[in-house]
Design an enzyme around this catalytic site. Structure first.
Site, PDB file in Angstrom:
ATOM      1  N   GLY A   9      24.614  55.827  18.408  1.00 50.48           N
ATOM      2  CA  GLY A   9      24.550  56.161  19.835  1.00 50.48           C
ATOM      3  C   GLY A   9      25.733  56.997  20.268  1.00 50.48           C
ATOM      4  O   GLY A   9      26.435  56.660  21.238  1.00 50.48           O
ATOM      5  N   ALA A  10      25.940  58.134  19.563  1.00 52.24           N
ATOM      6  CA  ALA A  10      27.115  58.972  19.855  1.00 52.24           C
ATOM      7  C   ALA A  10      26.769  60.155  20.763  1.00 52.24           C
ATOM      8  O   ALA A  10      27.613  61.017  21.000  1.00 52.24           O
ATOM      9  CB  ALA A  10      27.734  59.468  18.561  1.00 52.24           C
ATOM     10  N   ALA A  12      26.138  60.063  23.929  1.00 49.56           N
ATOM     11  CA  ALA A  12      26.512  59.857  25.336  1.00 49.56           C
ATOM     12  C   ALA A  12      27.502  58.703  25.436  1.00 49.56           C
ATOM     13  O   ALA A  12      27.746  57.988  24.454  1.00 49.56           O
ATOM     14  CB  ALA A  12      25.258  59.528  26.155  1.00 49.56           C
ATOM     15  N   ARG A  34      19.252  59.979  18.969  1.00 51.56           N
ATOM     16  CA  ARG A  34      17.952  60.685  18.927  1.00 51.56           C
ATOM     17  C   ARG A  34      18.075  62.125  19.396  1.00 51.56           C
ATOM     18  O   ARG A  34      17.314  62.974  18.990  1.00 51.56           O
ATOM     19  CB  ARG A  34      16.928  59.952  19.818  1.00 51.56           C
ATOM     20  CG  ARG A  34      16.455  58.630  19.263  1.00 51.56           C
ATOM     21  CD  ARG A  34      15.724  57.833  20.306  1.00 51.56           C
ATOM     22  NE  ARG A  34      16.590  57.557  21.454  1.00 51.56           N
ATOM     23  CZ  ARG A  34      16.221  56.903  22.544  1.00 51.56           C
ATOM     24  NH1 ARG A  34      14.991  56.459  22.643  1.00 51.56           N
ATOM     25  NH2 ARG A  34      17.077  56.676  23.521  1.00 51.56           N
ATOM     26  N   ARG A  35      19.055  62.409  20.282  1.00 58.14           N
ATOM     27  CA  ARG A  35      19.117  63.764  20.858  1.00 58.14           C
ATOM     28  C   ARG A  35      19.943  64.683  19.954  1.00 58.14           C
ATOM     29  O   ARG A  35      21.162  64.758  20.058  1.00 58.14           O
ATOM     30  CB  ARG A  35      19.681  63.686  22.280  1.00 58.14           C
ATOM     31  CG  ARG A  35      18.639  63.128  23.260  1.00 58.14           C
ATOM     32  CD  ARG A  35      19.207  62.787  24.595  1.00 58.14           C
ATOM     33  NE  ARG A  35      20.057  61.601  24.578  1.00 58.14           N
ATOM     34  CZ  ARG A  35      20.641  61.084  25.661  1.00 58.14           C
ATOM     35  NH1 ARG A  35      20.450  61.645  26.832  1.00 58.14           N
ATOM     36  NH2 ARG A  35      21.384  60.000  25.553  1.00 58.14           N
ATOM     37  N   TYR A 153      17.510  41.899  29.029  1.00 58.54           N
ATOM     38  CA  TYR A 153      18.733  42.608  28.588  1.00 58.54           C
ATOM     39  C   TYR A 153      19.811  41.572  28.237  1.00 58.54           C
ATOM     40  O   TYR A 153      20.464  41.672  27.198  1.00 58.54           O
ATOM     41  CB  TYR A 153      19.226  43.572  29.667  1.00 58.54           C
ATOM     42  CG  TYR A 153      20.516  44.283  29.251  1.00 58.54           C
ATOM     43  CD1 TYR A 153      20.506  45.197  28.200  1.00 58.54           C
ATOM     44  CD2 TYR A 153      21.735  44.011  29.875  1.00 58.54           C
ATOM     45  CE1 TYR A 153      21.677  45.824  27.782  1.00 58.54           C
ATOM     46  CE2 TYR A 153      22.907  44.637  29.475  1.00 58.54           C
ATOM     47  CZ  TYR A 153      22.878  45.545  28.427  1.00 58.54           C
ATOM     48  OH  TYR A 153      24.045  46.164  28.008  1.00 58.54           O
ATOM     49  N   PRO A 183      31.915  44.754  27.184  1.00 56.65           N
ATOM     50  CA  PRO A 183      32.366  45.336  28.453  1.00 56.65           C
ATOM     51  C   PRO A 183      31.563  44.845  29.657  1.00 56.65           C
ATOM     52  O   PRO A 183      30.386  44.491  29.538  1.00 56.65           O
ATOM     53  CB  PRO A 183      32.131  46.841  28.268  1.00 56.65           C
ATOM     54  CG  PRO A 183      31.741  47.047  26.833  1.00 56.65           C
ATOM     55  CD  PRO A 183      31.190  45.736  26.371  1.00 56.65           C
ATOM     56  N   THR A 188      28.491  55.184  32.628  1.00 59.47           N
ATOM     57  CA  THR A 188      27.956  56.091  31.598  1.00 59.47           C
ATOM     58  C   THR A 188      26.536  56.463  32.037  1.00 59.47           C
ATOM     59  O   THR A 188      26.204  56.335  33.216  1.00 59.47           O
ATOM     60  CB  THR A 188      27.900  55.367  30.239  1.00 59.47           C
ATOM     61  OG1 THR A 188      27.036  54.230  30.387  1.00 59.47           O
ATOM     62  CG2 THR A 188      29.273  54.903  29.769  1.00 59.47           C
TER      63      THR A 188
HETATM   64  P1  NDP Z   1      24.600  55.537  27.335  1.00 60.13           P
HETATM   65  O1  NDP Z   1      23.206  55.498  27.880  1.00 60.13           O
HETATM   66  O2  NDP Z   1      25.542  56.508  27.927  1.00 60.13           O
HETATM   67  O3  NDP Z   1      24.560  55.726  25.748  1.00 60.13           O
HETATM   68  C1  NDP Z   1      23.659  55.002  24.950  1.00 60.13           C
HETATM   69  C2  NDP Z   1      23.611  55.560  23.547  1.00 60.13           C
HETATM   70  O4  NDP Z   1      22.682  54.764  22.775  1.00 60.13           O
HETATM   71  C3  NDP Z   1      23.122  56.998  23.502  1.00 60.13           C
HETATM   72  O5  NDP Z   1      23.892  57.741  22.605  1.00 60.13           O
HETATM   73  C4  NDP Z   1      21.700  56.880  22.993  1.00 60.13           C
HETATM   74  O6  NDP Z   1      21.354  58.016  22.208  1.00 60.13           O
HETATM   75  C5  NDP Z   1      21.807  55.633  22.094  1.00 60.13           C
HETATM   76  N1  NDP Z   1      20.474  55.058  21.898  1.00 60.13           N
HETATM   77  C6  NDP Z   1      19.707  54.416  22.806  1.00 60.13           C
HETATM   78  N2  NDP Z   1      18.508  54.127  22.274  1.00 60.13           N
HETATM   79  C7  NDP Z   1      18.526  54.600  21.006  1.00 60.13           C
HETATM   80  C8  NDP Z   1      17.576  54.632  19.953  1.00 60.13           C
HETATM   81  N3  NDP Z   1      16.343  54.101  20.082  1.00 60.13           N
HETATM   82  N4  NDP Z   1      17.914  55.199  18.780  1.00 60.13           N
HETATM   83  C9  NDP Z   1      19.133  55.733  18.625  1.00 60.13           C
HETATM   84  N5  NDP Z   1      20.092  55.742  19.565  1.00 60.13           N
HETATM   85  C10 NDP Z   1      19.771  55.188  20.755  1.00 60.13           C
HETATM   86  O7  NDP Z   1      25.143  54.044  27.530  1.00 60.13           O
HETATM   87  P2  NDP Z   1      26.542  53.335  27.139  1.00 60.13           P
HETATM   88  O8  NDP Z   1      27.443  54.268  26.446  1.00 60.13           O
HETATM   89  O9  NDP Z   1      27.020  52.644  28.343  1.00 60.13           O
HETATM   90  O10 NDP Z   1      25.995  52.236  26.133  1.00 60.13           O
HETATM   91  C11 NDP Z   1      26.527  51.995  24.849  1.00 60.13           C
HETATM   92  C12 NDP Z   1      26.465  50.509  24.548  1.00 60.13           C
HETATM   93  O11 NDP Z   1      27.310  49.823  25.464  1.00 60.13           O
HETATM   94  C13 NDP Z   1      25.084  49.875  24.698  1.00 60.13           C
HETATM   95  O12 NDP Z   1      24.885  48.976  23.632  1.00 60.13           O
HETATM   96  C14 NDP Z   1      25.171  49.122  26.019  1.00 60.13           C
HETATM   97  O13 NDP Z   1      24.296  48.039  26.059  1.00 60.13           O
HETATM   98  C15 NDP Z   1      26.620  48.704  25.984  1.00 60.13           C
HETATM   99  N6  NDP Z   1      27.220  48.348  27.256  1.00 60.13           N
HETATM  100  C16 NDP Z   1      27.237  49.237  28.295  1.00 60.13           C
HETATM  101  C17 NDP Z   1      27.813  48.873  29.501  1.00 60.13           C
HETATM  102  C18 NDP Z   1      27.813  49.769  30.695  1.00 60.13           C
HETATM  103  O14 NDP Z   1      28.023  49.268  31.819  1.00 60.13           O
HETATM  104  N7  NDP Z   1      27.627  51.060  30.549  1.00 60.13           N
HETATM  105  C19 NDP Z   1      28.459  47.567  29.667  1.00 60.13           C
HETATM  106  C20 NDP Z   1      28.353  46.707  28.525  1.00 60.13           C
HETATM  107  C21 NDP Z   1      27.791  47.104  27.375  1.00 60.13           C
HETATM  108  P3  NDP Z   1      19.954  58.817  22.307  1.00 60.13           P
HETATM  109  O15 NDP Z   1      19.355  58.523  23.642  1.00 60.13           O
HETATM  110  O16 NDP Z   1      20.338  60.244  22.109  1.00 60.13           O
HETATM  111  O17 NDP Z   1      19.154  58.277  21.171  1.00 60.13           O
HETATM  112  C1  8X3 Z   2      26.076  46.359  30.878  1.00 58.23           C
HETATM  113  C2  8X3 Z   2      26.782  45.577  31.922  1.00 58.23           C
HETATM  114  O1  8X3 Z   2      26.482  43.964  33.869  1.00 58.23           O
HETATM  115  O2  8X3 Z   2      24.997  45.900  33.772  1.00 58.23           O
HETATM  116  O3  8X3 Z   2      25.896  45.633  29.716  1.00 58.23           O
HETATM  117  O4  8X3 Z   2      24.710  44.070  32.271  1.00 58.23           O
HETATM  118  S1  8X3 Z   2      25.679  44.845  32.990  1.00 58.23           S
END
Ligand code: NDP
Ligand code: 8X3
Length: 253
Positions: A9-10, A12, A34-35, A153, A183, A188
């Site tokens: 998931g790099a 974004a 995926r992107r 979730y 976190p 994001t």
């Molecule tokens: P973003 O949406 O900015 O990034 C998510 C990343 O996950 C993207 O690079 C996306 O890539 C990848 N991804 C999602 N689905 C797939 C798939 N089916 N196959 C491959 N890659 C996938 O979100 P965050 O950076 O915030 O999220 C990263 C992690 O942090 C997640 O696990 C999220 O649950 C966790 N998290 C986020 C929090 C927040 O508040 N933002 C708080 C706590 C945890 P692409 O779409 O190109 O495939």
């Molecule tokens: C993302 C944080 O609080 O939206 O994991 O579930 S929250």
């Protein structure tokens, strides 16, 4: 010798920020998502500013077949993976259990739990063989507590919490570190994805407070990854100052 890190998931958010920071700190990178066009752009950006190598693997983590093919395609020198950041994940929807969307549920379960497992199953044996490695799982505050409408979730992130503890036990005899970083609110693309592209609704999540940023989590990942060999950080729960629990937030002060 440079270390190799694989970040799922790099394209974004946290994954992208981590790729940029690790590259500045000398890690060669395997970047997944995926992107494809985003991965290719990031590779060019990183290789133009740091003397590291970047390999992009473009696949959907929900497919075990795609995960296996991608990892098997790595050149031999990149099959020594020192650091696996299991970051790819998402929330889809925010609704009561009785009004849930089955497709959203399956997407979250398939990505956050099964995807993480598929990748770990390919990479943990390589780490065991090389007798070194570190797995960092990105959990969530939603894996420590539940909140209204978070149901599925929260369940997937509770699964990441359980898997992180359990992996640590399984990896113990092999000297492989396992860390969970959980976190709270990070600004994001997460909320835009949760609300199926509704950016206006997503922006409201962060209104009136300073959330965490992806770079804050990347710095924690780098810190955790760079501890001395005998130190393993098990678990970190990190929130913005304005957040005490998943639902206790202060805005506009
Ligand atoms: P973003 O949406 O900015 O990034 C998510 C990343 O996950 C993207 O690079 C996306 O890539 C990848 N991804 C999602 N689905 C797939 C798939 N089916 N196959 C491959 N890659 C996938 O979100 P965050 O950076 O915030 O999220 C990263 C992690 O942090 C997640 O696990 C999220 O649950 C966790 N998290 C986020 C929090 C927040 O508040 N933002 C708080 C706590 C945890 P692409 O779409 O190109 O495939
Ligand atoms: C993302 C944080 O609080 O939206 O994991 O579930 S929250």
């Amino acid at each position: 010798m440079k270390k190799n890190a694989l970040i799922s998931g790099a394209t974004a958010g946290i994954g992208k920020a981590t790729a940029l920071l690790l590259s500045k700190n000398g890690y060669n990178l395997i970047l997944t998502g995926r992107r494809k066009e985003r991965l290719d752009k990031l590779k060019i950006e990183i290789e133009s500013q740091s003397k590291v190598k970047v390999i992009c693997l473009n696949f959907d983590i929900r497919s075990n077949n795609e995960v296996c093919k991608a990892i098997d395609s790595l050149p031999q020198d990149f099959k020594k993976i020192d650091l696996l950041v299991n970051n790819a994940g998402l929330a889809m929807g925010l609704s009561t259990i009785q009004s849930g969307d089955l497709e959203d549920w399956e997407t979250m379960i398939d990505t956050n739990i099964k995807g993480l497992l598929y990748l770990t199953l390919k990479i943990a044996p390589l780490m065991i063989e090389q007798k070194t490695g570190h797995i960092i799982n990105i959990g969530s505050i939603a894996g420590k507590e539940v909140y209204p409408n978070g149901n599925v979730y929260c369940a997937t992130k509770h699964a990441v919490d359980a898997l992180s503890k359990s992996m640590r036990i399984d990896m113990l005899p092999y000297g492989i570190k396992v860390t969970q970083i959980a976190p709270g609110m990070v600004d994001t693309e997460f909320s835009t994805v949760r609300f199926h592209g509704d950016k206006e609704k997503a922006d409201k999540v962060y209104e009136g407070l300073t959330p965490l940023y992806a770079e804050d989590i990347a710095e924690i990942i780098l810190f955790v990854a760079n501890r001395p060999k005998h130190v393993n950080i098990n678990d970190i729960l990190v929130t913005p100052l304005a957040q005490a629990t998943a639902t206790n937030l202060v805005r506009n002060c």
